[in-house]
Design a protein around this motif. Structure first.
Motif, PDB file in Angstrom:
ATOM      1  N   THR A 120       0.813  -1.216   0.000  1.00  0.00           N
ATOM      2  CA  THR A 120       0.000   0.000   0.000  1.00  0.00           C
ATOM      3  C   THR A 120       0.846   1.266   0.000  1.00  0.00           C
ATOM      4  OG1 THR A 120      -0.094  -0.204   2.382  1.00  0.00           O
ATOM      5  CG2 THR A 120      -1.987  -1.019   1.162  1.00  0.00           C
ATOM      6  N   SER A 121       2.175   1.149   0.023  1.00  0.00           N
ATOM      7  CA  SER A 121       2.981   2.378   0.080  1.00  0.00           C
ATOM      8  C   SER A 121       2.955   3.069  -1.280  1.00  0.00           C
ATOM      9  CB  SER A 121       4.413   2.039   0.483  1.00  0.00           C
ATOM     10  OG  SER A 121       5.013   1.265  -0.533  1.00  0.00           O
ATOM     11  N   ARG A 122       3.202   4.377  -1.260  1.00  0.00           N
ATOM     12  CA  ARG A 122       3.162   5.151  -2.499  1.00  0.00           C
ATOM     13  C   ARG A 122       4.161   4.593  -3.508  1.00  0.00           C
ATOM     14  NH1 ARG A 122      -1.076   7.831  -4.219  1.00  0.00           N
ATOM     15  NH2 ARG A 122      -1.289   9.436  -2.636  1.00  0.00           N
ATOM     16  N   GLN A 123       5.285   4.109  -2.988  1.00  0.00           N
ATOM     17  CA  GLN A 123       6.315   3.600  -3.890  1.00  0.00           C
ATOM     18  C   GLN A 123       5.804   2.422  -4.739  1.00  0.00           C
ATOM     19  OE1 GLN A 123       9.773   2.131  -1.852  1.00  0.00           O
ATOM     20  NE2 GLN A 123      10.834   1.613  -3.758  1.00  0.00           N
ATOM     21  N   PHE A 124       5.070   1.514  -4.119  1.00  0.00           N
ATOM     22  CA  PHE A 124       4.639   0.319  -4.839  1.00  0.00           C
ATOM     23  C   PHE A 124       3.211   0.422  -5.340  1.00  0.00           C
ATOM     24  CE2 PHE A 124       7.995  -1.115  -1.940  1.00  0.00           C
ATOM     25  CZ  PHE A 124       8.908  -1.528  -2.910  1.00  0.00           C
ATOM     26  N   SER A 125       2.503   1.452  -4.929  1.00  0.00           N
ATOM     27  CA  SER A 125       1.142   1.636  -5.419  1.00  0.00           C
ATOM     28  C   SER A 125       0.922   3.126  -5.670  1.00  0.00           C
ATOM     29  CB  SER A 125       0.134   1.109  -4.392  1.00  0.00           C
ATOM     30  OG  SER A 125      -1.166   1.296  -4.865  1.00  0.00           O
TER      31      SER A 125
ATOM     32  N   MET B  22      -2.429   7.193   5.569  1.00  0.00           N
ATOM     33  CA  MET B  22      -2.740   8.396   4.804  1.00  0.00           C
ATOM     34  C   MET B  22      -1.556   9.363   4.848  1.00  0.00           C
ATOM     35  SD  MET B  22      -6.100  10.736   5.328  1.00  0.00           S
ATOM     36  CE  MET B  22      -5.413  11.877   6.500  1.00  0.00           C
ATOM     37  N   PHE B  23      -0.962   9.559   6.033  1.00  0.00           N
ATOM     38  CA  PHE B  23       0.194  10.454   6.130  1.00  0.00           C
ATOM     39  C   PHE B  23       1.343   9.923   5.275  1.00  0.00           C
ATOM     40  CE2 PHE B  23      -0.009  14.053   9.045  1.00  0.00           C
ATOM     41  CZ  PHE B  23      -1.287  13.903   9.532  1.00  0.00           C
ATOM     42  N   ASP B  24       1.556   8.610   5.298  1.00  0.00           N
ATOM     43  CA  ASP B  24       2.616   8.034   4.466  1.00  0.00           C
ATOM     44  C   ASP B  24       2.374   8.329   2.998  1.00  0.00           C
ATOM     45  OD1 ASP B  24       4.005   7.041   6.565  1.00  0.00           O
ATOM     46  OD2 ASP B  24       3.781   4.920   6.068  1.00  0.00           O
ATOM     47  N   ARG B  25       1.137   8.145   2.574  1.00  0.00           N
ATOM     48  CA  ARG B  25       0.854   8.255   1.145  1.00  0.00           C
ATOM     49  C   ARG B  25       0.700   9.702   0.688  1.00  0.00           C
ATOM     50  NH1 ARG B  25      -0.550   4.005  -1.890  1.00  0.00           N
ATOM     51  NH2 ARG B  25      -1.808   5.375  -3.182  1.00  0.00           N
ATOM     52  N   PHE B  26       0.119  10.552   1.532  1.00  0.00           N
ATOM     53  CA  PHE B  26      -0.165  11.924   1.091  1.00  0.00           C
ATOM     54  C   PHE B  26       0.934  12.903   1.478  1.00  0.00           C
ATOM     55  CE2 PHE B  26      -4.391  10.070   0.999  1.00  0.00           C
ATOM     56  CZ  PHE B  26      -4.911  10.583  -0.175  1.00  0.00           C
ATOM     57  N   PHE B  27       1.576  12.677   2.620  1.00  0.00           N
ATOM     58  CA  PHE B  27       2.508  13.692   3.110  1.00  0.00           C
ATOM     59  C   PHE B  27       3.942  13.178   3.209  1.00  0.00           C
ATOM     60  CE2 PHE B  27      -1.637  14.529   5.267  1.00  0.00           C
ATOM     61  CZ  PHE B  27      -2.029  15.545   4.409  1.00  0.00           C
ATOM     62  N   GLY B  28       4.197  11.940   2.784  1.00  0.00           N
ATOM     63  CA  GLY B  28       5.573  11.476   2.701  1.00  0.00           C
ATOM     64  C   GLY B  28       6.217  11.084   4.019  1.00  0.00           C
ATOM     65  N   THR B  29       5.426  10.761   5.044  1.00  0.00           N
ATOM     66  CA  THR B  29       6.037  10.242   6.275  1.00  0.00           C
ATOM     67  C   THR B  29       6.455   8.786   6.049  1.00  0.00           C
ATOM     68  OG1 THR B  29       3.848   9.626   7.037  1.00  0.00           O
ATOM     69  CG2 THR B  29       4.703  11.735   7.802  1.00  0.00           C
ATOM     70  N   HIS B  30       7.089   8.181   7.058  1.00  0.00           N
ATOM     71  CA  HIS B  30       7.611   6.823   6.891  1.00  0.00           C
ATOM     72  C   HIS B  30       7.131   5.895   7.993  1.00  0.00           C
ATOM     73  CE1 HIS B  30      10.547   9.613   5.008  1.00  0.00           C
ATOM     74  NE2 HIS B  30      10.387   8.758   4.019  1.00  0.00           N
TER      75      HIS B  30
ATOM     76  N   ASN C  39      12.108  12.546  10.338  1.00  0.00           N
ATOM     77  CA  ASN C  39      12.435  11.219  10.871  1.00  0.00           C
ATOM     78  C   ASN C  39      11.211  10.663  11.585  1.00  0.00           C
ATOM     79  OD1 ASN C  39      12.283  12.660  13.221  1.00  0.00           O
ATOM     80  ND2 ASN C  39      14.483  12.682  13.629  1.00  0.00           N
ATOM     81  N   LEU C  40      11.340   9.445  12.118  1.00  0.00           N
ATOM     82  CA  LEU C  40      10.183   8.823  12.777  1.00  0.00           C
ATOM     83  C   LEU C  40       9.750   9.623  13.993  1.00  0.00           C
ATOM     84  CD1 LEU C  40      10.808   4.982  12.726  1.00  0.00           C
ATOM     85  CD2 LEU C  40       9.018   6.262  11.567  1.00  0.00           C
ATOM     86  N   PHE C  41      10.739  10.216  14.700  1.00  0.00           N
ATOM     87  CA  PHE C  41      10.344  11.035  15.854  1.00  0.00           C
ATOM     88  C   PHE C  41       9.438  12.178  15.400  1.00  0.00           C
ATOM     89  CE2 PHE C  41      11.459  14.943  18.288  1.00  0.00           C
ATOM     90  CZ  PHE C  41      10.649  14.669  19.379  1.00  0.00           C
ATOM     91  N   GLY C  42       9.848  12.875  14.339  1.00  0.00           N
ATOM     92  CA  GLY C  42       9.027  13.976  13.837  1.00  0.00           C
ATOM     93  C   GLY C  42       7.628  13.510  13.466  1.00  0.00           C
TER      94      GLY C  42
END
Lengths: 100, 597, 202
Positions: free
Chosen positions: B140-145, B217-225, C133-136
């Motif tokens: 489901t990550s932006r990279q693979f989807s 959603m944050f991972d996909r829309f805002f680039g968090t990890h 980072n993950l903390f942020g």
């Protein structure tokens, strides 16, 4: 509304004073090197006391119907259990992976 | 038309839930038939592409869980709970309407993904969710989807979650606080009890998936990890959060069906439910344990021996309260004056099929054997025995049982029996061979398989079975529609049931009860050792009963949510803000609208 | 979240004919708060599971400002005090005091939000963004979700205050104020946990 008859303005003020005092102690403990070893348990206990005071007196659970305490306390315990078990699982899995 | 859009009557909302969810059930079933047709032949099958197949099985699972089974149960919650507890409506009628509209719009939003391709410069049938109903990372990550597929899924589920949560609070309060005089907790009908337990699972499990979806959603829309290993995130956390929701969700799906069966068996055996209190308490225990087993979905992710053992143990423990219920149901039938109506057949079918599904479930509970079964068709067999053999058969039992009450018209028993036997033969032919194909190594969610695997025969049997289920469902649809064309009126109590819904006309008047009944026993309409049957209620209300008028605001407020989702999907912030504005205005107008119970 | 106040009329009948003798709106709201425990429980779990797993800085001990956050904590505790005083005033029919304390509660909430805004922008200047980072990521999503709850609470409180100014809030609406208070205090206790878990235990 009779359920609030037990708490008066004086009680509310006393609770507020205690809450502020505990917060000061928390911050104090944070800065005193002597307590570093026990920092985590001390802080957890102190914040649990604050939490309980607000819930019991400001949210009136101490005086209110016990069913409300069940509606809140059940999910609260579940939430705490979730946090604790996830921490165990994750730190266990990390140890397993790194072999320590 | 307007009265349906603004309705706050729990019975109308129940019917709306029923027809909407049944429509989604047919769509999900159609997806299943395409899947099975594709798998009828090895080595490329009918030529459905891998991409299309991924969308079909993802939408099949998502639709069946969130758009068919949960809301079909909700149809009965809505229609039956106020009747069973002797109330005129739910505690918050407008919130109830809001739940329905949010569910409808969320379902439409999810399914719109099938035709929305051209809006994203892609083909039709290319932007529907395609990462499986449990949406595992990294799929489901932006990279693979990179496309909008997963966005449709996560936004759609987020909307549906709001509907479920709102209904959860509403029904908890309704059941606890709106009971008729004398309706003590241990006099509640078992269906009402199982509903109450289900709603507690809903309000505790749905916040977890909400958080998981927000992080995704944050991972996909805002680039968090959060779930992206390159940034230090851990895809396994998704699995934990998903299954912490997902396993209680399984019980959210099955407990209402268990409740229905616990109503149907006593009525058609002319005996009280055997061990009523034990059935109630084992439901509570199942819900409680249901929260403690989620990691058994993740044995293959390497949790370590301690976690594996703990979760294997808790999982096996659940077999105890479940087994207790099964013995109680058999005990109810034992020595009863059994009438083999279609409803009873489905209830008995539920018991038999659920035992098979339960046993294969116990076999996954053991971590070593689970490692052989994970991600194979064996698991597909298991979930279909519990969710089709369990939940859907239970829901059909409920439909035959309560249809006369809901519409005032009787279903045909002979068509019903054709429906039942076709369903039973079809489902066993479809799902039993999956145990074998799975153990022989056929992975789930793969669009084709090699003829050398030696599972072609099993797959062909499954396909034939699936089409038999399809045929059976057509018989049922015909049976439903026939009640419109050739109506046979139903009396108050066509089956001789014991609970309050049978004390009032079919279909019930808008105010339900002319007088709120006073309840003196657990089976108010039956002669028991200590209690005479309740006296019939007066035909007309002694004084005019005020019925609340409708309200537009639940519908309008609900409309804001998909608008927000569309804005997020297309990355147009003003549309998100417009949707939010609709929600806020809707809530304010709702709050200050005069609305009398 | 403002649904709580939404059912003022709906459950009005509830008060005199409920099987548990409890107000329906209040019961629904306690169930809602229970549900919120799982929401914040999941967010706090995420924060803790990822603690110490950031690949790059800034790390928590380099950036968290304890004296400033202690002030925010104090501010929110005082707002809870103002809230109980507002409720007590409305219950005894003293709308003059009621209006005053409702406004004070909302203003203290606004002070907290302003502090959070300052803190976030300060962190961003120091090099800690949402995706650094993950903390942020875990920090902003957890405290941001809490901040969103405070925002809803402030809007809710100001709505009640305006209603009170227009003379439409009296002792008859004490339950609405009480439910608002439950929400507000819950947001406060969540902050008590966040203050300890995020800021003090580094």
């Amino acid at each position: 509304m009779s359920e609030q008859a037990h708490a008066t303005t004086a009680t509310y003020l006393r609770i507020a004073a205690i809450l502020v005092m505990i917060t000061l102690i928390e911050v104090g403990v944070f800065y005193v090197p002597t307590f570093q070893a026990l920092l985590v348990p001390i802080l957890l206990v102190l914040s649990a006391v604050k939490f309980t005071l607000v819930v019991m007196f400001y949210m009136h659970l101490k005086f209110d119907n016990r069913f409300f305490a069940f509606l809140f306390g059940g999910p609260l315990l579940l939430g705490v259990a979730v946090v604790v078990s996830l921490l165990f699982i994750f730190y266990g899995a990390v140890r397993l992976r790194t072999g320590t | 038309m307007k009265t349906w859009l603004t309705t706050t009557d729990h019975k109308r909302i129940g019917l709306l839930y029923f027809w909407t969810a049944f429509g989604f059930f047919l769509i999900g079933g159609l997806e299943a038939l395409i899947i099975r047709a594709q798998l009828a032949r090895p080595d490329g099958g009918l030529g459905v592409s891998a991409e299309t197949f991924n969308q079909l099985f993802t939408m099949h699972g998502t639709t069946m869980v969130f758009l068919a089974l949960m809301p079909l149960s909700a149809a009965f919650f809505n229609f039956m709970i106020p009747l069973q507890i002797g109330a005129r409506d739910v505690a918050f009628p407008r919130l109830n309407a809001f739940s329905y509209w949010v569910f409808l719009l969320g379902g439409l939003f999810l399914n719109a993904s099938f035709i929305a391709g051209p809006l994203f410069g892609a083909d039709r049938l290319s932007v529907a969710p395609d990462a499986g109903w449990f949406g595992y990372e990294n799929l489901t990550s932006r990279q693979f989807s990179p496309g909008p597929n997963v966005d449709f899924w996560l936004l759609g589920l987020q909307i549906l979650g709001i509907a479920s949560l709102a209904a959860g609070f509403n029904f908890i309060v309704t059941i606890l606080n709106m009971r008729a005089p004398g309706m003590r907790m241990l006099r509640l009908p078992p269906f009402t009890w199982m509903t109450l337990i289900t709603q507690f699972l809903v309000i505790t499990a749905f916040p977890v998936i909400t958080v998981a979806l927000v992080l995704l959603m944050f991972d996909r829309f805002f680039g968090t990890h959060f779930f992206v290993p390159q940034g230090g995130g851990d895809p396994i956390l998704w699995q934990h959060l998903f299954w912490m929701f997902g396993h209680p969700e399984v019980y959210i799906l099955i407990l209402p069906a268990m409740g229905i069966v616990s109503e149907v068996l006593p009525t058609f055996s002319k005996k009280p439910l055997f061990g009523y209190t034990v059935v109630v308490y084992s439901g509570v225990v199942i819900a409680f344990l249901g929260w403690s087993v989620w990691s058994h979905h993740m044995f293959s992710s390497g949790l370590g021996p301690i976690a594996d053992s703990v979760f294997a143990g808790t999982t096996m423990l659940i077999a105890i309260p479940t087994g207790v219920k099964i013995f109680n149901w058999i005990g109810t039938l034992w020595g009863g004056q059994i009438r083999f109506t279609t409803s009873l057949l489905f209830a008995v079918g539920f018991i038999a099929m659920f035992i098979i599904g339960g046993l294969s479930g116990v076999s996954h509970a053991s971590a070593p054997s689970d490692l052989q079964q994970t991600d194979t068709y064996y698991v597909v067999a298991h979930i279909h025995y519990v969710l089709f053999g369990g939940t859907i058969l239970g829901l059909f039992a409920g439909m035959y049982y309560w249809w006369p009450k809901m519409t005032g018209r009787l279903l045909s028993e002979s068509l019903g029996k054709v429906h039942f036997w076709l369903t039973m033969i079809g489902m066993n032919l479809a799902f039993f061979p999956m145990h074998f194909s799975g153990l022989l190594g056929m992975p789930r969610r793969i669009y084709t398989y090699s003829s050398e695997l030696g599972v072609t025969g099993f797959n062909q049997a499954s396909t034939i079975g699936a089409f038999l289920i399809g045929l059976a469902t057509l018989v049922f649809v015909w049976n439903l529609l026939r009640t419109r064309w050739q109506p046979i009126s139903a009396p108050h109590n066509p089956w001789g049931g014991a609970t309050l819904e049978w004390a009032i006309p079919s279909p019930p008047p808008v105010y339900n009860f002319t007088v709120i009944p006073t309840v003196e026993s657990r089976m108010p309409l039956w002669q028991t050792e200590r209690h005479a049957p309740m006296r019939p209620l007066p035909e007309r209300p002694p004084a005019p009963i005020h019925v609340p008028g409708g309200s537009w605001w639940p519908l309008i407020t609900a409309t804001g949510l998909p608008v927000m989702a569309i804005g997020a999907l297309s990355h147009v912030i003003p549309v998100v803000l417009a949707g939010a504005a609709v929600v806020i205005v809707g809530i304010y107008r709702w709050a200050y609208e005069p609305f009398e119970m | 979240m403002t649904h709580g106040s939404a059912h003022a009329h709906e459950a009005g009948a509830g008060a005199h004919r409920t099987s548990m003798g409890l107000d329906s709106r209040k019961m629904a709201f306690w169930a809602f708060i229970g549900s919120e425990c799982l929401l914040f429980g999941s967010l706090i779990s995420t924060y803790l599971v990822y603690k110490g797993r950031s690949l790059t800085g800034p790390f928590p001990h380099e950036i968290l400002n304890i004296p400033f956050t202690s002030f925010s904590t104090f501010d929110l505790l005082m707002s809870s005090l103002a809230m109980v005083l507002a409720l007590a005033a409305v219950q005894r029919g003293d709308m003059k005091q009621g209006k005053l304390w409702l406004l004070v509660t909302a203003l203290l909430g606004l002070v907290f939000l302003a502090g959070q805004f300052w803190e976030f922008s300060h962190f961003v200047r120091e090099g800690l963004g949402l995706t650094t980072n993950l903390f942020g990521s875990t920090f902003y999503v957890l405290t941001g979700t809490h901040g969103a709850h405070v925002t809803v609470g402030v809007i809710w409180l100001l709505t009640l205050w305006v209603q009170a100014l227009r003379g439409k809030l009296g002792p008859a609406n004490a339950m609405t104020v009480e439910i608002t208070g439950l929400y507000w205090h819950f947001v406060d206790v969540v902050w008590i946990v966040i203050f300890t878990v995020v800021y003090l235990i580094q």
